[in-house]
Design an enzyme around this catalytic site. Structure first.
Site, PDB file in Angstrom:
ATOM      1  N   LYS A 143       8.650   8.683   2.707  1.00  0.00           N
ATOM      2  CA  LYS A 143       7.564   8.180   3.545  1.00  0.00           C
ATOM      3  C   LYS A 143       6.812   7.108   2.773  1.00  0.00           C
ATOM      4  O   LYS A 143       6.142   7.402   1.788  1.00  0.00           O
ATOM      5  CB  LYS A 143       6.629   9.340   3.912  1.00  0.00           C
ATOM      6  CG  LYS A 143       5.453   8.936   4.779  1.00  0.00           C
ATOM      7  CD  LYS A 143       4.635  10.164   5.160  1.00  0.00           C
ATOM      8  CE  LYS A 143       3.422   9.782   5.987  1.00  0.00           C
ATOM      9  NZ  LYS A 143       2.591  10.961   6.315  1.00  0.00           N
ATOM     10  N   LYS A 161      10.507   7.432   7.079  1.00  0.00           N
ATOM     11  CA  LYS A 161       9.371   6.909   7.842  1.00  0.00           C
ATOM     12  C   LYS A 161       8.714   5.781   7.071  1.00  0.00           C
ATOM     13  O   LYS A 161       8.449   5.978   5.892  1.00  0.00           O
ATOM     14  CB  LYS A 161       8.380   8.063   8.054  1.00  0.00           C
ATOM     15  CG  LYS A 161       7.137   7.704   8.828  1.00  0.00           C
ATOM     16  CD  LYS A 161       6.219   8.914   8.954  1.00  0.00           C
ATOM     17  CE  LYS A 161       4.951   8.510   9.698  1.00  0.00           C
ATOM     18  NZ  LYS A 161       3.975   9.578   9.775  1.00  0.00           N
TER      19      LYS A 161
END
Ligand SMILES: [Zn+2]
Length: 328
Positions: free
Chosen positions: A196, A249
């Site tokens: 992320k 992400k």
């Protein structure tokens, strides 16, 4: 001047592009509603359906609105949701995250009674929506205390699993979060936000979830977007700690990581087309600069082509509708 004829090209890709039927026959990547996950924001109140300004078409919903929303998703073939909560009140520790009557716990209960096991319910596990300072863990001075945060994440995951979540999804990027949660949640699956980045594309989400940090930023725990190899280390660490599935992400800005992760691991791989990716397409489409449908479909197809078998997207319901239409 004499024109020398070019030799005829041996490779003629156009042979297989001539008609829609030929193109459909040789298509390598096919989106399907069942691979899509719809993120939902749940807020207190009754009968509330509040549009999110920076995410046109997305709403903060009160719990009583969820069964109808789930019904629409299921009708379109979308069988998974990812839940985020906006609690009534916040505190320094984020205790609303693990309250038995917390907003997401109630949402899970309402969805379960309405649609049973038809829906796979994924619950985000983080503290930033519940802490008064908006950081993803508890503070020591002005920095986030990794190891003091772990038991709180474990407690949150246990509470969400007890409420009926099928999958818990730790997103705080604390080191050791998956191991801490694995012990607390033996039966629920863990979808780890393993890679992320500290991305500029999360902007609209912070408005949606009311989770902007009150000071500083998240660069001491989320990854530097410049790093790709480190993402693979993060992914391997989460798998060793017991993750069942992995998430990358954001999605389009990190397609190389989606592809690298697909090569490196064998567990289900998800990518999250985040709020800013969604908002950018919406905004350009509103101005007539992009075709909303074509851009949404192309972006999701690219994410799937890179290797994601699961795509979290605010376009989920809309795209599923288009896919069903194209199927007919
Ligand atoms: Zn967070």
């Amino acid at each position: 001047m004499t024109l020398i004829p070019e030799p005829a090209p041996a490779f003629r890709g156009r042979r297989l592009r001539r008609t829609p039927a030929l193109r459909a026959l040789v298509r390598e990547t096919r989106l399907h509603p069942a691979m899509l996950v719809a993120p939902l924001f749940v807020r207190p109140g009754r009968g509330v359906r509040e549009e999110i300004g920076s995410m046109p078409g997305q709403h903060r919903l009160s719990v009583d609105q969820l069964p109808a929303t789930a019904g629409r998703l299921l009708d379109a073939g979308v069988q998974s949701v990812l839940l985020f909560g906006l609690p009534e009140s916040k505190d320094a520790e984020g205790s609303g995250a693990w309250a038995d009557d917390g907003i997401v716990q109630e949402a899970i209960g309402a969805l379960r009674s309405a649609v049973g096991d038809e829906l796979a319910i994924i619950a985000d596990v983080c503290l930033c929506e519940y802490t008064s300072h908006g950081h993803c863990g508890v503070l020591r001075g002005l920095s986030v205390d990794n190891d003091a945060t772990l038991p709180l994440l474990a407690r949150t995951a246990a509470s969400l699993a007890a409420a009926g979540a099928d999958i818990v999804a730790p997103s705080s990027m604390m080191d050791g979060q998956v191991a801490a949660i694995r012990d607390a949640v033996p039966d629920a699956a863990i979808l780890a936000y393993a890679a992320k980045h500290a991305s500029a594309f999360y902007g609209p989400f912070r408005e949606a979830a009311g989770s902007a940090p009150a000071f500083g930023d998240r660069r001491t725990y989320q990854m530097d977007p410049s790093n790709g190899r480190e993402a693979i280390s993060e992914i391997r660490a989460d798998l060793e700690e017991g993750a069942d599935m992995i998430m990358v992400k954001p999605a389009l800005p990190a397609l190389d990581l989606v592809a690298a992760a697909r090569d490196a691991i064998d567990v289900p791989l998800a990518a999250y087309q985040v709020s800013g990716e969604y908002a950018a397409i919406c905004a350009a489409a509103e101005r007539g600069w992009l075709d909303r449908r074509a851009a949404a479909l192309e972006s999701l197809t690219a994410i799937a082509r890179a290797g994601a078998g699961i795509v979290v997207s605010y376009f989920a319901l809309e795209v599923a509708g288009w896919l069903n239409e194209m199927d007919r």
